[in-house]
Motif scaffolding. Sequence first.
Motif, mmCIF file in Angstrom:
data_model
loop_
_atom_site.group_PDB
_atom_site.id
_atom_site.type_symbol
_atom_site.label_atom_id
_atom_site.label_comp_id
_atom_site.label_asym_id
_atom_site.label_seq_id
_atom_site.Cartn_x
_atom_site.Cartn_y
_atom_site.Cartn_z
ATOM 1 N N LYS A 1 0.844 -1.202 0.000
ATOM 2 C CA LYS A 1 0.000 0.000 0.000
ATOM 3 C C LYS A 1 0.882 1.256 0.000
ATOM 4 C CE LYS A 1 -4.240 -1.611 0.256
ATOM 5 N NZ LYS A 1 -5.160 -1.420 -0.832
ATOM 6 N N SER B 1 1.049 4.142 -2.966
ATOM 7 C CA SER B 1 0.852 5.566 -2.673
ATOM 8 C C SER B 1 2.052 6.388 -3.136
ATOM 9 C CB SER B 1 0.641 5.784 -1.180
ATOM 10 O OG SER B 1 -0.573 5.251 -0.766
ATOM 11 N N LYS C 1 0.870 10.089 -4.052
ATOM 12 C CA LYS C 1 -0.076 10.357 -2.961
ATOM 13 C C LYS C 1 0.581 10.127 -1.611
ATOM 14 C CE LYS C 1 -4.008 8.956 -5.758
ATOM 15 N NZ LYS C 1 -5.096 7.978 -5.912
ATOM 16 N N ARG C 2 1.823 10.442 -1.524
ATOM 17 C CA ARG C 2 2.578 10.177 -0.299
ATOM 18 C C ARG C 2 2.291 11.202 0.788
ATOM 19 N NH1 ARG C 2 7.193 10.403 -4.061
ATOM 20 N NH2 ARG C 2 7.514 12.572 -4.591
ATOM 21 N N HIS D 1 2.260 3.517 6.930
ATOM 22 C CA HIS D 1 1.279 2.529 6.472
ATOM 23 C C HIS D 1 1.228 1.318 7.392
ATOM 24 C CE1 HIS D 1 -0.380 3.932 2.593
ATOM 25 N NE2 HIS D 1 0.663 4.739 2.661
ATOM 26 N N ALA E 1 -5.068 3.569 4.241
ATOM 27 C CA ALA E 1 -4.685 3.814 2.842
ATOM 28 C C ALA E 1 -5.845 4.449 2.063
ATOM 29 C CB ALA E 1 -4.245 2.516 2.173
ATOM 30 N N LYS F 1 -6.649 8.541 2.636
ATOM 31 C CA LYS F 1 -5.723 9.612 2.264
ATOM 32 C C LYS F 1 -6.273 10.485 1.169
ATOM 33 C CE LYS F 1 -2.112 7.224 1.505
ATOM 34 N NZ LYS F 1 -0.825 7.025 1.037
#
Length: 155
Positions: A44, A48, A53-54, A66, A152, A155
Motif C-alpha cells: 500500500k 501511494s 499520494k505520499r 502505512h 490507505a 488519504k
Amino acid sequence: MRLYQGEIYIENVKEFLKKLPDGCVLVNADYVVDIESLGFAVNKALKSWQEGKRISRSLSMEILLHISATRQINRAVKIGVGEGENRVIVVDLNDCSELLRKHGFREGQVLQMDEEKISRLKEFYEIADEELDMVGEEKLGMLVRERMALFAASK
C-alpha cells in the motif's frame, strides 16, 4: 521487496538510521502480527508513493506510516527500532542485508505471538476486546490489515 527477520543491537538510533538507505526499514517485531500484514502495508505504501499520494518525504517513513496505519509520525516511529537489542522484521527494497550484517544483524525467527503481544497489538491498532472476541485471535492479522486498508483509503 524482501522481508526477513532477525536481531540487531543498536547503540545510537539516530546515527544507525543515517547509515541506512531509504527503503531499508526495520520494524519492531513486537508490533508485527504476521508477515502477510506487513507485506500488505508495504505494498500500500509503495502504491501511494508511486502514485504521488505520499504523506512523508521519505519512502522509509511512508512505509512506517502505512504499517502503523496512522498519519502521525511520532506514533509511527514507535514501531521502529530503539537503542539496545532489537528483534526486527526488515523491509528491504534496496538490498541492505550486507550493510545490516556489518552492523551486527543476525538473521533468525523473531515473530512469536503471546498474550502480551496480542494486548500490545490491540492497544496500538485500537482493536476492542469485543471485536477480537467476535472473530477470534486467529483473525487478529485480518483486523490489523483492515486498519491498514482504512488508512490507505482515507488519504
